[in-house]
Design an enzyme around this catalytic site. Structure first.
Site, PDB file in Angstrom:
ATOM      1  N   GLU A   1     -33.426   7.050  14.452  1.00 40.65           N
ATOM      2  CA  GLU A   1     -31.923   7.461  14.111  1.00 40.65           C
ATOM      3  C   GLU A   1     -31.237   8.811  13.603  1.00 40.65           C
ATOM      4  O   GLU A   1     -30.921   9.410  13.886  1.00 40.65           O
ATOM      5  CB  GLU A   1     -31.404   6.339  13.375  1.00 40.65           C
ATOM      6  CG  GLU A   1     -31.650   4.867  13.681  1.00 40.65           C
ATOM      7  CD  GLU A   1     -32.326   4.121  12.982  1.00 40.65           C
ATOM      8  OE1 GLU A   1     -33.715   4.737  12.668  1.00 40.65           O
ATOM      9  OE2 GLU A   1     -32.508   3.146  13.638  1.00 40.65           O
TER      10      GLU A   1
ATOM     11  N   PHE B   1     -30.038  -8.087   2.732  1.00 44.08           N
ATOM     12  CA  PHE B   1     -30.843  -7.624   3.600  1.00 44.08           C
ATOM     13  C   PHE B   1     -30.463  -6.642   4.431  1.00 44.08           C
ATOM     14  O   PHE B   1     -29.433  -6.544   4.844  1.00 44.08           O
ATOM     15  CB  PHE B   1     -31.228  -8.878   4.800  1.00 44.08           C
ATOM     16  CG  PHE B   1     -32.201  -8.436   5.653  1.00 44.08           C
ATOM     17  CD1 PHE B   1     -33.530  -7.926   4.972  1.00 44.08           C
ATOM     18  CD2 PHE B   1     -32.284  -7.679   6.608  1.00 44.08           C
ATOM     19  CE1 PHE B   1     -34.701  -7.470   6.133  1.00 44.08           C
ATOM     20  CE2 PHE B   1     -32.777  -7.824   7.980  1.00 44.08           C
ATOM     21  CZ  PHE B   1     -33.901  -7.374   7.280  1.00 44.08           C
ATOM     22  N   GLN B   2     -31.067  -5.261   3.957  1.00 44.25           N
ATOM     23  CA  GLN B   2     -30.608  -3.802   4.742  1.00 44.25           C
ATOM     24  C   GLN B   2     -29.284  -3.892   4.606  1.00 44.25           C
ATOM     25  O   GLN B   2     -28.534  -3.368   5.303  1.00 44.25           O
ATOM     26  CB  GLN B   2     -30.228  -4.491   6.418  1.00 44.25           C
ATOM     27  CG  GLN B   2     -32.445  -4.678   6.766  1.00 44.25           C
ATOM     28  CD  GLN B   2     -32.214  -4.713   8.173  1.00 44.25           C
ATOM     29  OE1 GLN B   2     -31.805  -4.723   9.271  1.00 44.25           O
ATOM     30  NE2 GLN B   2     -33.423  -4.080   8.750  1.00 44.25           N
TER      31      GLN B   2
ATOM     32  N   LYS C   1     -20.865  -6.285   9.739  1.00 48.85           N
ATOM     33  CA  LYS C   1     -20.417  -7.024  10.844  1.00 48.85           C
ATOM     34  C   LYS C   1     -19.109  -7.961  11.497  1.00 48.85           C
ATOM     35  O   LYS C   1     -19.543  -8.208  12.349  1.00 48.85           O
ATOM     36  CB  LYS C   1     -21.774  -7.836  10.705  1.00 48.85           C
ATOM     37  CG  LYS C   1     -22.881  -8.761  11.526  1.00 48.85           C
ATOM     38  CD  LYS C   1     -24.331  -9.155  11.652  1.00 48.85           C
ATOM     39  CE  LYS C   1     -24.950 -10.020  12.258  1.00 48.85           C
ATOM     40  NZ  LYS C   1     -25.637 -10.481  12.851  1.00 48.85           N
TER      41      LYS C   1
ATOM     42  N   MET D   1     -43.995  29.545   9.220  1.00 50.99           N
ATOM     43  CA  MET D   1     -43.046  30.607   7.876  1.00 50.99           C
ATOM     44  C   MET D   1     -43.215  30.677   6.616  1.00 50.99           C
ATOM     45  O   MET D   1     -43.111  31.306   5.782  1.00 50.99           O
ATOM     46  CB  MET D   1     -41.312  29.556   8.605  1.00 50.99           C
ATOM     47  CG  MET D   1     -40.298  30.628   7.958  1.00 50.99           C
ATOM     48  SD  MET D   1     -40.409  32.566   7.910  1.00 50.99           S
ATOM     49  CE  MET D   1     -39.272  32.469   8.806  1.00 50.99           C
TER      50      MET D   1
HETATM   51  C1  LIG Z   1     -35.868  29.940   8.231  1.00 49.91           C
HETATM   52  C2  LIG Z   1     -34.557  30.541   8.575  1.00 49.91           C
HETATM   53  C3  LIG Z   1     -33.671  31.884   8.767  1.00 49.91           C
HETATM   54  C4  LIG Z   1     -32.778  32.534   8.751  1.00 49.91           C
HETATM   55  N1  LIG Z   1     -32.709  33.701   9.046  1.00 49.91           N
HETATM   56  C5  LIG Z   1     -31.556  34.223   9.634  1.00 49.91           C
HETATM   57  C6  LIG Z   1     -31.251  35.248   9.084  1.00 49.91           C
HETATM   58  O1  LIG Z   1     -32.014  36.879   9.448  1.00 49.91           O
HETATM   59  N2  LIG Z   1     -29.732  36.284   9.468  1.00 49.91           N
HETATM   60  C7  LIG Z   1     -28.599  35.311   9.610  1.00 49.91           C
HETATM   61  O2  LIG Z   1     -27.574  35.633   9.869  1.00 49.91           O
HETATM   62  N3  LIG Z   1     -28.785  34.054   9.571  1.00 49.91           N
HETATM   63  C8  LIG Z   1     -30.438  33.397   9.334  1.00 49.91           C
HETATM   64  N4  LIG Z   1     -30.090  32.067   8.887  1.00 49.91           N
HETATM   65  C9  LIG Z   1     -29.399  30.588   9.578  1.00 49.91           C
HETATM   66  C10 LIG Z   1     -28.401  30.917   7.539  1.00 49.91           C
HETATM   67  O3  LIG Z   1     -28.976  30.343   6.782  1.00 49.91           O
HETATM   68  C11 LIG Z   1     -27.110  30.907   7.901  1.00 49.91           C
HETATM   69  O4  LIG Z   1     -27.225  29.130   8.704  1.00 49.91           O
HETATM   70  C12 LIG Z   1     -26.098  30.879   9.081  1.00 49.91           C
HETATM   71  O5  LIG Z   1     -26.158  32.733   8.113  1.00 49.91           O
HETATM   72  C13 LIG Z   1     -24.717  31.033   8.557  1.00 49.91           C
HETATM   73  O6  LIG Z   1     -24.368  31.195   9.811  1.00 49.91           O
HETATM   74  P1  LIG Z   1     -22.279  31.758   9.657  1.00 49.91           P
HETATM   75  O7  LIG Z   1     -21.525  31.575   8.459  1.00 49.91           O
HETATM   76  O8  LIG Z   1     -21.784  32.785  11.456  1.00 49.91           O
HETATM   77  O9  LIG Z   1     -22.046  30.378  10.337  1.00 49.91           O
HETATM   78  P2  LIG Z   1     -21.257  28.849   9.856  1.00 49.91           P
HETATM   79  O10 LIG Z   1     -22.680  28.295   8.544  1.00 49.91           O
HETATM   80  O11 LIG Z   1     -21.348  28.137  10.801  1.00 49.91           O
HETATM   81  O12 LIG Z   1     -20.195  29.075   9.075  1.00 49.91           O
HETATM   82  C14 LIG Z   1     -18.940  29.205   9.868  1.00 49.91           C
HETATM   83  C15 LIG Z   1     -18.088  30.056   9.441  1.00 49.91           C
HETATM   84  O13 LIG Z   1     -17.105  29.740  10.135  1.00 49.91           O
HETATM   85  C16 LIG Z   1     -15.658  29.540   9.574  1.00 49.91           C
HETATM   86  N5  LIG Z   1     -14.768  28.814  10.551  1.00 49.91           N
HETATM   87  C17 LIG Z   1     -15.432  27.241  11.450  1.00 49.91           C
HETATM   88  N6  LIG Z   1     -14.185  27.510  12.765  1.00 49.91           N
HETATM   89  C18 LIG Z   1     -13.806  28.578  12.759  1.00 49.91           C
HETATM   90  C19 LIG Z   1     -12.614  29.107  13.072  1.00 49.91           C
HETATM   91  N7  LIG Z   1     -11.755  28.085  13.937  1.00 49.91           N
HETATM   92  N8  LIG Z   1     -11.885  29.871  12.742  1.00 49.91           N
HETATM   93  C20 LIG Z   1     -12.135  30.837  12.502  1.00 49.91           C
HETATM   94  N9  LIG Z   1     -13.037  30.433  11.562  1.00 49.91           N
HETATM   95  C21 LIG Z   1     -13.770  29.343  11.459  1.00 49.91           C
HETATM   96  C22 LIG Z   1     -16.661  28.205   8.983  1.00 49.91           C
HETATM   97  O14 LIG Z   1     -15.372  27.851   7.489  1.00 49.91           O
HETATM   98  C23 LIG Z   1     -17.245  29.169   7.794  1.00 49.91           C
HETATM   99  O15 LIG Z   1     -17.186  29.688   6.902  1.00 49.91           O
HETATM  100  C24 LIG Z   1     -31.397  32.063   8.459  1.00 49.91           C
HETATM  101  C25 LIG Z   1     -31.470  30.066   8.458  1.00 49.91           C
HETATM  102  C26 LIG Z   1     -33.271  29.765   8.766  1.00 49.91           C
HETATM  103  C27 LIG Z   1     -33.510  28.678   9.055  1.00 49.91           C
HETATM  104  C1  LIG Z   2     -37.692  19.146   7.361  1.00 52.85           C
HETATM  105  C2  LIG Z   2     -38.237  20.688   6.387  1.00 52.85           C
HETATM  106  N1  LIG Z   2     -39.325  20.532   5.593  1.00 52.85           N
HETATM  107  C3  LIG Z   2     -39.717  21.684   5.476  1.00 52.85           C
HETATM  108  C4  LIG Z   2     -39.380  22.233   5.856  1.00 52.85           C
HETATM  109  C5  LIG Z   2     -40.027  23.878   5.498  1.00 52.85           C
HETATM  110  N2  LIG Z   2     -40.115  25.220   6.394  1.00 52.85           N
HETATM  111  C6  LIG Z   2     -39.687  25.702   6.700  1.00 52.85           C
HETATM  112  S1  LIG Z   2     -39.785  26.165   8.346  1.00 52.85           S
HETATM  113  C7  LIG Z   2     -40.978  25.832   7.605  1.00 52.85           C
HETATM  114  C8  LIG Z   2     -42.961  25.905   9.010  1.00 52.85           C
HETATM  115  C9  LIG Z   2     -42.463  25.439   9.894  1.00 52.85           C
HETATM  116  O1  LIG Z   2     -43.626  25.893  10.689  1.00 52.85           O
HETATM  117  P1  LIG Z   2     -44.274  25.218  12.087  1.00 52.85           P
HETATM  118  O2  LIG Z   2     -42.487  24.011  12.700  1.00 52.85           O
HETATM  119  O3  LIG Z   2     -45.441  25.332  12.521  1.00 52.85           O
HETATM  120  O4  LIG Z   2     -42.856  26.588  12.670  1.00 52.85           O
HETATM  121  P2  LIG Z   2     -43.830  28.168  12.710  1.00 52.85           P
HETATM  122  O5  LIG Z   2     -43.397  28.639  11.403  1.00 52.85           O
HETATM  123  O6  LIG Z   2     -45.142  28.242  12.677  1.00 52.85           O
HETATM  124  O7  LIG Z   2     -42.990  28.925  13.910  1.00 52.85           O
HETATM  125  C10 LIG Z   2     -41.496  24.535   7.150  1.00 52.85           C
HETATM  126  C11 LIG Z   2     -42.341  23.336   6.583  1.00 52.85           C
HETATM  127  C12 LIG Z   2     -38.038  22.286   6.303  1.00 52.85           C
HETATM  128  N3  LIG Z   2     -36.951  23.721   6.889  1.00 52.85           N
HETATM  129  N4  LIG Z   2     -37.208  21.051   6.769  1.00 52.85           N
END
Ligand SMILES: Cc1cc2nc3c(=O)[nH]c(=O)nc-3n(C[C@H](O)[C@H](O)[C@H](O)COP(=O)(O)OP(=O)(O)OC[C@H]3O[C@@H](n4cnc5c(N)ncnc54)[C@H](O)[C@@H]3O)c2cc1C
Ligand SMILES: Cc1ncc(C[n+]2csc(CCOP(=O)(O)OP(=O)(O)O)c2C)c(N)n1
Lengths: 569, 183
Positions: free
Chosen positions: A49, A111-112, A161, A473
């Site tokens: 799911e 159940f469930q 249900k 990562m």
């Molecule tokens: C491993 C990893 C590394 C990351 N590294 C980076 C990085 O280096 N740089 C980076 O940028 N991000 C990075 N991120 C992502 C980061 O965590 C955030 O998810 C991201 O920066 C959020 O982007 P955002 O604010 O544009 O989007 P969102 O979180 O989606 O926010 C959108 C905003 O826009 C507003 N909004 C929505 N609709 C409208 C509308 N119609 N009009 C006006 N406003 C609106 C919302 O209210 C909200 O405040 C990384 C994520 C991961 C998992």
């Molecule tokens: C569900 C979940 N568990 C743990 C993490 C923490 N986490 C972030 S990046 C990462 C490693 C990802 O490894 P892989 O999928 O092999 O991608 P790579 O970084 O090697 O490109 C982990 C464990 C996460 N983001 N999401």
């Protein structure tokens, strides 16, 4: 006309324009599944799911329309939790329908039975428990309205249900939402427009911070018009990528933890930040105390709760980004900012124009090359769905997105296992689009059961596993911050090619740079699912990197380049 | 500083839970929360007292608004308002001290609502401060039990619209355009 609650579910979904749902049956939702056979509804049988929720999410991100997932009570519903939280943090409009035990049994640990409205209360925009057939249609209608309007988000409807089994009068017109308090339609105060215009007029070193709000309000054109008129460079968040074409000369690239060095430096030197639909996530700002210390800030966001949450701003324009920019644009003065743009060019140096494909092949296969080749081969026109980790960052750096909704990735929750199911949802939403999955060997194994869904539904997608034999990562953090103690990050993997074949798909293994392009071409030419196992350099790291919580300008740069890449310089 | 918010919500199951959950999740500090019916069927009214600086209070308000079942939020901190709490205090009382306690209660306009051989119950309505002061003077006698409601509050003077229903049904149901969120 009289209908059972189960029938009303499908009558309502069809009227909401839904033609596909992603789901998995079980006892408490069985009446709904039984009634489904009477309606022209495509049902994608998932293998877990969580996959259904990510598919609905991928569907929503690819189109902007509400995606629908359906599951039974108890374990079916709790398996949805990760997908719902993922949609919540990235404001993705999905509606999840779960079956619930009979209303008389609620509270008896039947159940469930799980209190799924209680469980999902903090991770949904809103949720409902429906115990009467009469309430099914109004609730579904309201749920779609809430999910898609204002700042979008996930909505869950838990239907007992007996509510599915009993009958009620079905009257769609009468089911119109009557929400007295809900107000998604915000408009800024005139005085705030005046203040914003004054700040824009006085700015010498402005930067636009472009976020996912651009994509959600379809404001790309207005943002570009603003940038061109005021000659303001644009920095993108991860989730904003594609909102403004990467090829636009004012588009600097990605900001933040793994953003381009010149982008972060420009933000730190700016005297005005224009935050357009972005929420100053901590991966974007680094240390808040030293963030953009010289800059005034204007924040345009549809959600007033985002204003002054992380970064105190000087002016807030609360409303839909496109509407606000349409209003604002005629009043902002034309500007040049020659010195500022020259300064940014100087920061870039020649790194931005360096082409990694011209670097000599030293016998190693790097993820950057793989992703860059996929970009070239697809002319940048594919929808790329990424998982979470190093490959996600390399994708953001080396696949240049020119159109909105062409990058689908879990940013806020960073959910590993997101990519494959989300890509299935995207492909079903956009059957004519070329869809690529870019996924790590770790994350792929979290939801690879959905390869069976690819097989059963004959989904034509290509899966690029960036296989580095590590939870890359996390390994990188261990290398940088834990003296290379690789606790629980090395992976012993199955043979991904054989695995693909076991699912009736095509598998290709790539170990050399010269094999990348032929493999990508083979995958593109093949109708049906293809899995490519790219066995890349094991201990490569993503650069530059701002350590979590560090100052944005304090980037870790590549020490002695094994491979020089554009983003590193 | 303490902020007093008056929050009108749909009178539906689970709404209190949604509001309380929001405060917990966002790590906002609730000082007190009371809820009850209003003059309008279907609408409940909460008085929430929370500890927040002005910018944080704006965010609390904005976050409460995000709950779909919330009809209206008024921050009445800076408005002239009547604010009341109710407390019942059971005090140890012998024949000798009983009269003294009743007198003290009188000074605070508190009422003695129950008397037994060795205790009595004093009921007081007023500001939190006043209740604290009464408590202080009762403590030496021995406070056996106490129950307090949270604060309820109502702004003084007429309301902009006469009836809640009117305010939620018409134009006013939407945020008046032009509310400034800049600080
Ligand atoms: C491993 C990893 C590394 C990351 N590294 C980076 C990085 O280096 N740089 C980076 O940028 N991000 C990075 N991120 C992502 C980061 O965590 C955030 O998810 C991201 O920066 C959020 O982007 P955002 O604010 O544009 O989007 P969102 O979180 O989606 O926010 C959108 C905003 O826009 C507003 N909004 C929505 N609709 C409208 C509308 N119609 N009009 C006006 N406003 C609106 C919302 O209210 C909200 O405040 C990384 C994520 C991961 C998992
Ligand atoms: C569900 C979940 N568990 C743990 C993490 C923490 N986490 C972030 S990046 C990462 C490693 C990802 O490894 P892989 O999928 O092999 O991608 P790579 O970084 O090697 O490109 C982990 C464990 C996460 N983001 N999401």
């Amino acid at each position: 006309m009289k209908r059972t609650g189960a029938q009303i579910i499908w009558e309502s979904l069809l009227r909401q324009g839904v033609s596909t749902v992603f789901g998995y049956p079980g006892g408490a939702i069985l009446p709904a599944y039984d009634a489904m056979t009477q309606y022209p509804m495509r049902h994608i049988l998932v293998r877990h799911e969580q996959g259904a929720t990510h598919m609905a999410d991928g569907f929503a991100r690819a189109t902007g329309q509400v995606g629908v997932a359906i599951a039974t009570s108890g374990p079916g519903a709790t398996n949805m939790v990760t997908g719902i939280a993922t949609a919540m943090l990235d404001s993705s409009p999905i509606v999840c329908i779960t079956g619930q035990v009979g209303s008389k049994l609620i509270g008896s640990d039947a159940f469930q039975e799980t209190d799924i409205t209680g469980v999902t209360l903090p991770i949904t925009k809103h949720n409902y428990l429906v115990t009467r057939a009469d309430d099914v249609a109004p609730t579904i209608r309201e749920a779609f309205h809430v999910a898609a309007s204002g700042r979008p988000g996930p909505v869950l409807i838990d239907i007992t249900k007996d509510a599915q089994q009993s009958s009620a009068e079905f009257d769609w017109d009468a089911a119109e939402p009557k929400l007295r308090g809900y107000r998604p339609d915000r408009r800024p105060a005139p005085v705030d427009y005046q203040k914003a215009i004054a700040l824009i007029k006085n700015a010498r070193r402005p930067v636009i911070l472009a976020g996912r709000g651009i994509i959600q309000s379809e404001a790309g054109q207005q943002v570009v018009a603003f940038a061109e008129r005021t000659q303001t460079p644009i920095a993108m968040t991860l989730l904003g990528l594609g909102g403004v074409a990467a090829s636009h000369e004012l588009n600097l690239g990605m900001m933040g933890m793994h953003g381009e060095a010149w982008v972060n430096t420009a933000i730190q030197e700016a005297d005005l930040l224009l935050a357009f639909g972005m929420r100053f996530d901590d991966r974007v700002t680094g240390n808040l105390k030293t963030y953009a210390p010289h800059a005034k800030k204007i924040h345009i966001d549809i959600d007033p709760a985002e204003i002054n949450k992380n970064v105190p701003v000087d002016v807030a324009l609360v409303g839909d980004l496109r509407e606000v920019l349409v209003e604002l644009l005629p009043h902002v003065p034309v500007a040049e900012h020659v010195e500022w743009l020259a300064r940014i060019n100087e920061l870039k140096g020649d790194s931005a124009v360096r082409d990694i494909q011209n670097l000599p092949d030293n016998g190693h296969l790097y993820a950057a090359h793989v992703i860059n080749d996929i970009w070239r081969e697809t002319d940048g026109n594919a929808i790329v769905v990424t998982d979470v980790g190093q490959h996600q960052m390399w994708e953001a750096q080396y696949y240049k997105h020119n159109t909105p909704r062409s990058l689908i990735t879990s940013g806020g929750l960073g959910t590993m296992g997101f990519a494959l199911p989300a890509a299935i949802g995207a492909k079903i939403a956009k059957p004519d689009a070329e869809v690529w999955v870019v996924v790590g060997d770790g994350g792929f194994q979290m939801t690879m059961c959905e390869l069976a869904t690819v097989m059963q539904e004959n989904i034509d997608i290509n899966v690029a596993i960036i296989n580095n034999g590590f939870l890359g990562m996390v390994r990188q953090w261990q290398e940088f911050f834990y003296e290379k103690r690789y606790a629980a990050t090395p992976l012993v993997n199955p043979n991904f090619t054989k695995l693909a074949e076991a699912f009736g798909l095509t598998g290709i293994t790539v170990t050399k740079r010269g094999e990348v392009v032929p493999a990508v071409r083979a995958a593109r030419n093949h109708k049906g699912g293809v899995v490519i196992d790219f066995q890349v350099e094991q201990e490569d790291s993503v650069y530059p990197m701002v350590p979590a919580g560090a100052d944005l300008h304090a980037m870790i740069r590549r020490p002695s380049p094994i491979v020089e890449t554009a983003a590193d310089a | 500083m303490l902020h007093t918010l008056v929050v009108y919500v749909e009178d539906k199951p689970g709404v209190l839970n949604r509001v309380a959950s929001l405060f917990r999740r966002r790590a906002f500090n609730i000082d007190s929360l009371t809820v009850g019916h209003t003059e309008t069927p279907g609408v409940s009214r909460m008085t929430i007292v929370c500890d927040a600086d002005p910018a944080a209070a704006r965010r609390v308000e904005a976050n409460i608004y995000k709950l779909v079942d919330v009809l209206r939020v008024d921050d009445i901190t800076d408005q002239p308002a009547v604010e009341r709490e109710l407390a019942m205090i059971k005090v140890a009382a012998s024949h000798e001290t009983r009269g003294q306690i009743i007198q003290l209660a009188d000074v605070f306009r508190a009422r003695t609502v129950d008397v037994s051989n060795d205790s009595l119950i004093v009921e007081i309505t007023g500001s939190g401060d006043k209740i604290e002061r009464l408590l202080d003077v009762l403590k030496p006698f021995g406070v056996l039990e106490m129950v307090r409601t949270g604060r309820v509050a109502m702004a003084r003077g007429p309301r902009p619209a006469s009836k809640l229903e009117d305010r939620f049904a018409g134009e006013d149901a939407h945020e008046e355009p032009g509310v400034s969120y800049s600080v």
